[in-house]
Design a protein around this motif. Structure first.
Motif, short mmCIF file in Angstrom:
data_model
loop_
_atom_site.label_atom_id
_atom_site.label_comp_id
_atom_site.label_asym_id
_atom_site.label_seq_id
_atom_site.Cartn_x
_atom_site.Cartn_y
_atom_site.Cartn_z
N PHE A 117 15.45 7.77 14.74
CA PHE A 117 14.91 7.01 13.59
C PHE A 117 16.04 6.73 12.58
O PHE A 117 16.16 5.62 12.07
N ALA A 152 11.99 5.77 3.28
CA ALA A 152 11.48 5.66 4.64
C ALA A 152 10.06 6.19 4.63
O ALA A 152 9.67 6.96 3.74
N ASP A 153 9.26 5.76 5.60
CA ASP A 153 7.84 6.10 5.63
C ASP A 153 7.66 7.58 6.03
O ASP A 153 7.92 7.95 7.18
N ILE A 154 7.24 8.38 5.05
CA ILE A 154 7.13 9.82 5.28
C ILE A 154 6.05 10.13 6.32
O ILE A 154 6.19 11.04 7.13
N SER A 155 4.99 9.32 6.34
CA SER A 155 3.91 9.59 7.31
C SER A 155 4.41 9.38 8.74
O SER A 155 3.99 10.07 9.67
N PHE A 198 19.82 7.25 6.23
CA PHE A 198 20.17 5.85 6.47
C PHE A 198 21.50 5.56 5.78
O PHE A 198 21.66 4.60 5.06
N GLU A 226 19.22 3.67 -0.26
CA GLU A 226 20.21 3.43 0.81
C GLU A 226 20.24 1.95 1.21
O GLU A 226 21.30 1.40 1.50
N LEU A 253 14.08 4.69 -3.82
CA LEU A 253 14.21 6.11 -3.52
C LEU A 253 14.53 6.30 -2.05
O LEU A 253 14.07 5.53 -1.20
N GLY A 254 15.30 7.33 -1.74
CA GLY A 254 15.61 7.63 -0.35
C GLY A 254 16.14 6.39 0.37
O GLY A 254 17.14 5.79 -0.05
N MET A 297 7.63 9.84 9.64
CA MET A 297 8.67 10.84 9.93
C MET A 297 8.12 12.26 10.11
O MET A 297 8.76 13.09 10.75
N GLY A 348 14.07 12.26 15.29
CA GLY A 348 14.60 12.13 13.94
C GLY A 348 15.95 11.43 13.97
O GLY A 348 16.21 10.49 13.20
N LYS A 398 0.82 -1.22 0.00
CA LYS A 398 0.00 0.00 0.00
C LYS A 398 0.85 1.26 0.00
O LYS A 398 0.42 2.30 -0.47
N SER A 399 2.05 1.18 0.58
CA SER A 399 2.93 2.36 0.59
C SER A 399 4.18 2.11 -0.25
O SER A 399 5.24 2.69 0.01
N LEU A 400 4.06 1.27 -1.26
CA LEU A 400 5.19 0.96 -2.16
C LEU A 400 6.41 0.48 -1.37
O LEU A 400 7.54 0.82 -1.67
N PHE A 434 10.97 1.31 -7.85
CA PHE A 434 11.49 2.49 -7.15
C PHE A 434 12.49 2.10 -6.04
O PHE A 434 12.19 1.25 -5.20
N1 CO8 Z 1 6.42 7.00 2.68
C1 CO8 Z 1 5.10 6.81 2.93
N2 CO8 Z 1 4.19 6.51 1.97
C2 CO8 Z 1 4.64 6.40 0.71
C3 CO8 Z 1 6.00 6.59 0.38
C4 CO8 Z 1 6.91 6.88 1.42
N3 CO8 Z 1 8.24 7.05 1.22
N4 CO8 Z 1 6.13 6.42 -0.95
C5 CO8 Z 1 4.91 6.15 -1.43
N5 CO8 Z 1 4.00 6.13 -0.44
C6 CO8 Z 1 2.56 5.87 -0.54
C7 CO8 Z 1 1.83 7.07 -1.13
O1 CO8 Z 1 1.58 8.04 -0.14
C8 CO8 Z 1 0.56 6.42 -1.64
O2 CO8 Z 1 -0.30 6.20 -0.56
P1 CO8 Z 1 -1.90 6.44 -0.75
O3 CO8 Z 1 -2.32 5.43 -1.76
O4 CO8 Z 1 -2.44 6.18 0.62
O5 CO8 Z 1 -2.05 7.83 -1.22
C9 CO8 Z 1 1.04 5.05 -2.11
O6 CO8 Z 1 2.30 4.83 -1.48
C10 CO8 Z 1 1.25 4.98 -3.61
O7 CO8 Z 1 2.09 6.06 -3.96
P2 CO8 Z 1 1.72 7.11 -5.13
O8 CO8 Z 1 0.23 7.23 -5.31
O9 CO8 Z 1 2.47 8.38 -4.85
O10 CO8 Z 1 2.33 6.35 -6.40
P3 CO8 Z 1 2.91 7.01 -7.71
O11 CO8 Z 1 3.15 5.89 -8.66
O12 CO8 Z 1 2.08 8.16 -8.17
O13 CO8 Z 1 4.34 7.61 -7.27
C11 CO8 Z 1 6.46 7.58 -6.15
C12 CO8 Z 1 5.35 6.76 -6.82
C13 CO8 Z 1 7.16 8.44 -7.20
C14 CO8 Z 1 7.45 6.58 -5.56
C15 CO8 Z 1 5.86 8.47 -5.06
O14 CO8 Z 1 5.05 7.67 -4.20
C16 CO8 Z 1 6.88 9.14 -4.20
O15 CO8 Z 1 7.46 10.15 -4.62
N6 CO8 Z 1 7.11 8.62 -2.96
C17 CO8 Z 1 8.01 9.21 -2.03
C18 CO8 Z 1 9.45 8.94 -2.43
C19 CO8 Z 1 10.39 9.61 -1.46
O16 CO8 Z 1 10.43 10.80 -1.33
N7 CO8 Z 1 11.18 8.78 -0.76
C20 CO8 Z 1 12.14 9.25 0.18
C21 CO8 Z 1 11.52 9.36 1.51
S1 CO8 Z 1 12.61 10.12 2.68
C22 CO8 Z 1 13.68 8.87 3.07
O17 CO8 Z 1 13.63 7.80 2.58
C23 CO8 Z 1 14.69 9.24 4.09
C24 CO8 Z 1 15.53 8.06 4.52
C25 CO8 Z 1 16.34 8.43 5.70
C26 CO8 Z 1 15.48 8.62 6.88
C27 CO8 Z 1 16.19 9.27 7.97
C28 CO8 Z 1 15.32 9.36 9.22
C29 CO8 Z 1 15.46 10.60 9.97
#
Ligand code: CO8
Length: 258
Positions: free
Chosen positions: A80, A64-67, A141, A112, A107-108, A69, A77, A22-24, A105
């Motif tokens: 985590f 990482a799960d943005i919701s 991470f 890592e 990402l982030g 963080m 922070g 659900k959250s990829l 994907f």
């Molecule tokens: N966290 C939480 N939920 C996520 C994340 C994520 N990283 N990525 C996707 N989801 C959820 C979406 O919110 C969505 O949920 P819902 O259906 O409830 O709306 C579901 O997954 C499907 O995603 P999309 O509808 O956005 O799917 P798309 O195909 O349109 O887009 C993308 C796919 C491009 C991957 C897009 O979801 C996206 O940009 N996601 C975020 C990517 C991102 O920014 N990742 C980096 C996060 S920060 C991180 O990883 C930091 C690591 C270090 C942490 C340090 C701690 C302090």
């Protein structure tokens, strides 16, 4: 046994699939804890290689799960980040090699995670990136540590400062992945590589991993001495005796891990 991890085995190759579709497959605390537990209990005698992949055809790990963080304060922070970094370090230092089969994907925290593995291969729909600065944070991470080591300082800085994701072919060009396959081929290719690794002398493969990791941070003289010791230790194994005898007699030898 785990809510968000699927585990399987193919002979002496273990496969770990991160599953939060659900959250990829975004990494929350629960998944990080489950991964830590899996790695703590990983049987490095039974398995000679580990493959990590993500559930579904769209995403390896979307970060990482943005919701989770979003509401953290400074101390939370840091905590985590430490939790994720510790799990990824366990992976990096797991005695057996780890292959990331990046199926979408990365990402982030997903990129890592892949970078904490020994080897990365991906499907042609994969996308890699460190988009953190677009969220007001930095890679937490260990991305600022590992990306420059893998692709060089200039390219790492570009990827991290711009937050721009790159496609599989670009990831291959800069050396972030070793090979690109179709989605349909990816797992077979990962298993083929893992099986090839698993067929080698396991103590020698482990020693090679330990050397490459440890020597990275040493001076050339320290690193050479470290390798000398590890090389010597190989001659105390049954597998070295059996493997070389079989070669000289044109026979076959099944490595025992002793
Ligand atoms: N966290 C939480 N939920 C996520 C994340 C994520 N990283 N990525 C996707 N989801 C959820 C979406 O919110 C969505 O949920 P819902 O259906 O409830 O709306 C579901 O997954 C499907 O995603 P999309 O509808 O956005 O799917 P798309 O195909 O349109 O887009 C993308 C796919 C491009 C991957 C897009 O979801 C996206 O940009 N996601 C975020 C990517 C991102 O920014 N990742 C980096 C996060 S920060 C991180 O990883 C930091 C690591 C270090 C942490 C340090 C701690 C302090």
């Amino acid at each position: 046994m785990y809510e968000h991890l699927k585990t399987e085995e193919r002979g002496n190759v273990a496969i770990l699939t991160i599953s939060a579709p659900k959250s990829l497959n975004a990494l929350n605390s629960k998944i990080l804890n489950e991964m830590g537990d899996y790695l703590d209990h990983f049987d490095s005698q039974k398995y000679r290689c580990l493959i990590i992949t993500g559930d579904g055809e769209k995403s390896f790990v979307a970060g990482a799960d943005i919701s989770e963080m979003a509401g953290l304060d400074e101390g939370q922070g840091e905590a985590f980040g430490k939790r994720g970094a510790a799990v990824f370090r366990k992976l990096e230092t797991l005695p057996v090699p780890v292959i990331a089969a990046v199926n979408g994907f990365a990402l982030g925290g997903g990129c890592e995670l892949a970078m904490a593995c020994d080897i990365r291969i991906c499907s042609d729909n994969a996308k890699f990136g460190q988009p953190e600065v677009g969220l007001g944070i930095i890679p937490g991470f260990s991305g600022t540590v590992r990306l420059a080591r893998l692709v060089g300082m200039g390219m790492a800085k570009q990827l991290i400062y711009t937050g721009k994701a790159i496609r599989a072919d670009e990831a291959l060009r800069i050396g972030l992945v070793n090979a690109v396959y179709t989605q349909a081929e990816l797992m077979d290719k990962a298993i083929e590589m893992a099986t090839q690794i698993a067929a080698q002398a396991p103590l020698a493969v482990r020693a090679a991993k330990e050397c490459i990791n440890a020597e990275y941070d040493m001076t050339a003289d320290e690193a050479i001495a470290y390798e000398n010791h590890a090389f010597g230790r190989c001659f105390a194994t049954e597998d070295q005796k059996g493997g070389m005898k079989a070669f000289l007699e044109k026979g076959k030898y099944e490595f025992q891990g002793r």
